[in-house]
Scaffold this motif. Structure first.
Motif, PDB file in Angstrom:
ATOM      1  N   THR A 202       0.882  -1.185   0.000  1.00 47.65           N
ATOM      2  CA  THR A 202       0.000   0.000   0.000  1.00 47.65           C
ATOM      3  C   THR A 202       0.915   1.229   0.000  1.00 47.65           C
ATOM      4  N   THR A 204       2.849   4.717   0.120  1.00 45.80           N
ATOM      5  CA  THR A 204       2.556   5.799   1.054  1.00 45.80           C
ATOM      6  C   THR A 204       3.210   7.094   0.602  1.00 45.80           C
ATOM      7  N   ASP A 208       1.719  12.106   3.651  1.00 45.90           N
ATOM      8  CA  ASP A 208       0.730  11.399   4.465  1.00 45.90           C
ATOM      9  C   ASP A 208       1.368  10.787   5.705  1.00 45.90           C
ATOM     10  N   SER A 228      -0.320   4.313   6.067  1.00 44.62           N
ATOM     11  CA  SER A 228       0.097   4.094   4.675  1.00 44.62           C
ATOM     12  C   SER A 228      -1.010   4.598   3.762  1.00 44.62           C
ATOM     13  N   GLY A 229      -0.831   4.373   2.455  1.00 44.52           N
ATOM     14  CA  GLY A 229      -1.947   4.555   1.551  1.00 44.52           C
ATOM     15  C   GLY A 229      -2.978   3.457   1.790  1.00 44.52           C
ATOM     16  N   ASP A 230      -4.105   3.521   1.081  1.00 48.59           N
ATOM     17  CA  ASP A 230      -5.109   2.472   1.279  1.00 48.59           C
ATOM     18  C   ASP A 230      -5.392   1.665   0.018  1.00 48.59           C
ATOM     19  N   PRO A 286      -5.447   9.325   4.007  1.00 46.69           N
ATOM     20  CA  PRO A 286      -4.375   9.387   3.009  1.00 46.69           C
ATOM     21  C   PRO A 286      -4.859   9.880   1.652  1.00 46.69           C
ATOM     22  N   HIS A 287      -3.919  10.374   0.865  1.00 50.32           N
ATOM     23  CA  HIS A 287      -4.196  10.681  -0.539  1.00 50.32           C
ATOM     24  C   HIS A 287      -4.310   9.374  -1.331  1.00 50.32           C
ATOM     25  N   SER A 288      -5.017   9.423  -2.434  1.00 49.87           N
ATOM     26  CA  SER A 288      -4.980   8.305  -3.377  1.00 49.87           C
ATOM     27  C   SER A 288      -3.616   8.314  -4.076  1.00 49.87           C
ATOM     28  N   PHE A 289      -3.278   7.214  -4.747  1.00 48.62           N
ATOM     29  CA  PHE A 289      -1.998   7.145  -5.456  1.00 48.62           C
ATOM     30  C   PHE A 289      -1.933   8.218  -6.543  1.00 48.62           C
ATOM     31  N   GLY A 292      -1.341  11.537  -4.943  1.00 47.42           N
ATOM     32  CA  GLY A 292       0.055  11.610  -4.522  1.00 47.42           C
ATOM     33  C   GLY A 292       0.972  11.971  -5.673  1.00 47.42           C
TER      34      GLY A 292
END
Length: 307
Positions: A202, A204, A208, A228-230, A286-289, A292
């Motif tokens: 995931t 990051t 974030d 982390s990211g999701d 978190p931000h999305s990829f 990011g």
């Protein structure tokens, strides 16, 4: 209540993002520290900097006693996984002995220690993982980080462990790359790349992770948090998304298995984090990829090229 937050490893990617974030917070005094010269001196001349080698117990005692922080965010570590495998003594000194030094002084001064750790404490047999998953590292880097966590968990000062996964972002005067920049730069140079499709992470955004550490400090939250990211992605998935975002040639990307590469250290095949605890307790978002990558492109002054 006003907080004074000392950051170790302030020259690193996370350290730089923390300094940038915390210096803008009301009632926060941020003190940056690093083993090398201060890379942020021209960017943030208003931020106090103290030299600190966390492997030097006497220096740790002197600096922490002088600064007397309410919180210490420990980001300094030896994180090159293959280098840790090959130089085990240096890895242990930087990742475990350093934490023992910090804990000893944080206990005396009642400093809240926020220790940054990694998904590599896990075996990678199952993921994504929640905070109560049992560590079982498959490489020496993971072993050192697990040992450091064990030191923190028996500390008598307030403590938090923030684990994270595959951090990406851009930093000032920073020699190391990450998956987003590596893919972008390779494809821009028309260099074919091989990217694994049998690992799950995931990814990051560094901003974030800094936000997660700040939320822990702000709320005096203790215990273990997964930050982390999701989005659970393979590196190959990420590479395709980077190519799409920057308008680059996906034909240059070849999907391969991990056994294509001969690396000193094994990688856990499947990690990634369940971040529901951080969302619920800290209010972490978190931000999305894609978001990011957009932020990264803005910071590089390239957003106009990507729409």
């Amino acid at each position: 209540m006003a907080k004074r937050i000392l950051i170790t490893g302030s020259n690193g990617l996370l350290g730089q993002k923390l300094v940038a974030l915390l210096r803008t917070q009301p009632e926060i005094e941020v003190v940056a520290s690093s083993r090398g010269a201060n890379k942020l001196a021209t960017l943030y001349p208003d931020v106090r900097f103290v030299p600190l080698d966390v492997t030097d117990a006497a220096q740790v005692t002197q600096v922490l006693s002088d600064v007397n922080p309410s919180h210490l965010i420990h980001t300094a570590a030896m994180t090159n996984v293959d280098e840790c495998e090959l130089n085990r003594a240096a890895c242990w000194q930087q990742n475990v002995t350093a934490v023992e030094n910090l804990v000893a002084v944080c206990e005396v001064l009642a400093v809240h220690l926020i220790h940054v750790s990694t998904d590599f404490v896990f075996s990678g047999n199952a993921g994504p993982l929640a905070e109560d998953a049992l560590p079982a590292p498959v490489n020496y880097y993971g072993e050192s980080k697990m040992a450091a966590e064990q030191v923190v968990q028996v500390a008598t000062c307030p403590w938090s462990i923030v684990r994270t996964v595959l951090v990406y972002g851009v930093a000032h005067d920073y020699g190391r790359t990450n998956i987003v920049l590596w893919v972008r730069d390779s494809l821009r140079a028309h260099t074919p790349i091989k990217v694994v499709d049998d690992q799950l992470r995931t990814p990051t955004l560094a901003e974030d992770l800094a936000q997660g550490c700040w939320l822990v400090a702000q709320q005096n939250a203790t215990g273990i948090f997964h930050i982390s990211g999701d989005e659970l992605l393979t590196p190959y998935d990420m590479a395709l998304r980077v190519a799409d975002f920057f308008g680059l040639d996906k034909q240059l990307i070849t999907k391969v298995n991990s056994d294509t590469f001969t690396q000193p250290a094994r990688r856990p095949p499947r990690t990634g984090f369940i971040i529901s605890k951080a969302r619920r307790i800290l209010g972490y978002q978190p931000h999305s990829f894609e978001e990011g990558m957009r932020l990264l492109a803005q910071q590089l002054g390239e957003i106009q090229q990507t729409g």
